[in-house]
Write an enzyme that holds these catalytic residues in place. Sequence first.
Site, short mmCIF file in Angstrom:
data_model
loop_
_atom_site.label_atom_id
_atom_site.label_comp_id
_atom_site.label_asym_id
_atom_site.label_seq_id
_atom_site.Cartn_x
_atom_site.Cartn_y
_atom_site.Cartn_z
N HIS A 65 0.65 15.26 -16.59
CA HIS A 65 0.81 16.70 -16.79
C HIS A 65 1.61 17.31 -15.64
O HIS A 65 2.57 18.06 -15.85
CB HIS A 65 -0.58 17.35 -16.88
CG HIS A 65 -0.58 18.83 -17.06
ND1 HIS A 65 -0.92 19.44 -18.25
CD2 HIS A 65 -0.31 19.84 -16.19
CE1 HIS A 65 -0.83 20.76 -18.11
NE2 HIS A 65 -0.48 21.03 -16.85
N GLU A 66 1.24 16.95 -14.40
CA GLU A 66 1.94 17.47 -13.23
C GLU A 66 3.34 16.91 -13.11
O GLU A 66 4.26 17.60 -12.62
CB GLU A 66 1.13 17.18 -11.96
CG GLU A 66 -0.23 17.84 -11.90
CD GLU A 66 -0.17 19.34 -12.09
OE1 GLU A 66 0.80 19.96 -11.60
OE2 GLU A 66 -1.07 19.90 -12.73
N HIS A 69 5.69 19.10 -15.05
CA HIS A 69 6.16 20.25 -14.27
C HIS A 69 7.25 19.80 -13.28
O HIS A 69 8.27 20.48 -13.11
CB HIS A 69 5.01 20.87 -13.47
CG HIS A 69 3.97 21.52 -14.31
ND1 HIS A 69 4.25 22.51 -15.23
CD2 HIS A 69 2.61 21.36 -14.35
CE1 HIS A 69 3.13 22.91 -15.81
NE2 HIS A 69 2.13 22.23 -15.29
#
Length: 375
Positions: A65-66, A69
């Site tokens: 998920h990170e 980003h």
Amino acid sequence: MNGNFRVGSLFGIPFFINISWFFVLALTTLNFGRGLAAQFPWLGGRALVLGFVSGLLLFASVLLHELGHSFAARRQGIRVNSIMLFLFGGLASLEDEAKTPAGAFWIAIAGPLVSLALFALLGIVGSSPFFDGPIAAMVGLLAYINLILATFNMIPGLPLDGGNVLKAVVWRITRNRYRGIRWASRSGQLIGWSAILLGLLSVLGVSNIGSFWTLIIGWFILQNAGQAAQSANLQESLSGLTAADAVIEKSPVIDAASTLRELADEAVIAGSQNEWRRYLVKDDSDRLIGTVAVDSLKRVASEQWSANQIRDFLQPIASELKISSDKSLLEAIGQLEKQGTQALAVTRNNDILVGLLEKSEIMNLLQKKAKLHQA
């Protein structure tokens, strides 16, 4: 160290784990293990092992998920300083913010999109005939958790991804980034207070909605939303100001051709207001050529001070400790923080010395602007 442990790098991005992560790993191991043991009693002690593996895969999902980003930020030329896993999930630390609302939107939405993609992929894998029993249960659980991760993060309040999406939308509509941050911060504060209230009512036994964790998460959201609002107000106050605006009126500057006696006189005169330990040194053309420490006086007998010039005690100044006078004051603050220093030498074209910028002078500027605003 701040309780953070570096465990390596991913795609050139330093990867850290906070000590609180181990607590969550232990908690998820027990919860997942107990769930598997109840569903498949024949697993015995292996249920905890599978629970541990599930916990690791959960945090792998948070890490991906990170990374979503991070890759979105990199596509815009923004450096990613680190990724950290901690009690409340993960955090990708970016060196700068997006320059446009669209850029901010794609950085914010990239994480939840990765989680949704994992939900779809794991859902397909878990329902295939190739997996059954405990493994299928683990895959199904991870798919569900990724869906929750994407959904929860899209709640429209900072510091959540949904808050950053809201910030980008308001920024696009109003053409004011700071207004976008304030809207998303207020929304985050409202969500934080609501979660705290629900958690508190649950702990007191008044309501079945929420839990102790709801209270803790609400506090986390409230704190970070408040900090984001303060940061936005600070940045807006400094917008339009340059490094030259924060130069100290009587900066510690001396000519290279001056003598140590003149340095001593300058230090004595300045001592009544500021006890400077170092002076910026300029040449005949007013160009910055280095610094001189007041302690240089101790290296020469006082009766010889008039016979020794400053240029003989010159020390070089690193480029990281200089800033152009036309750079924004926000960039100057960022450079001060990055270098861990209290002051920067401000120069203009061809290294012409303007003066010294200090953190304290920035605070004075903010106080003056606040007084003008009140008036």
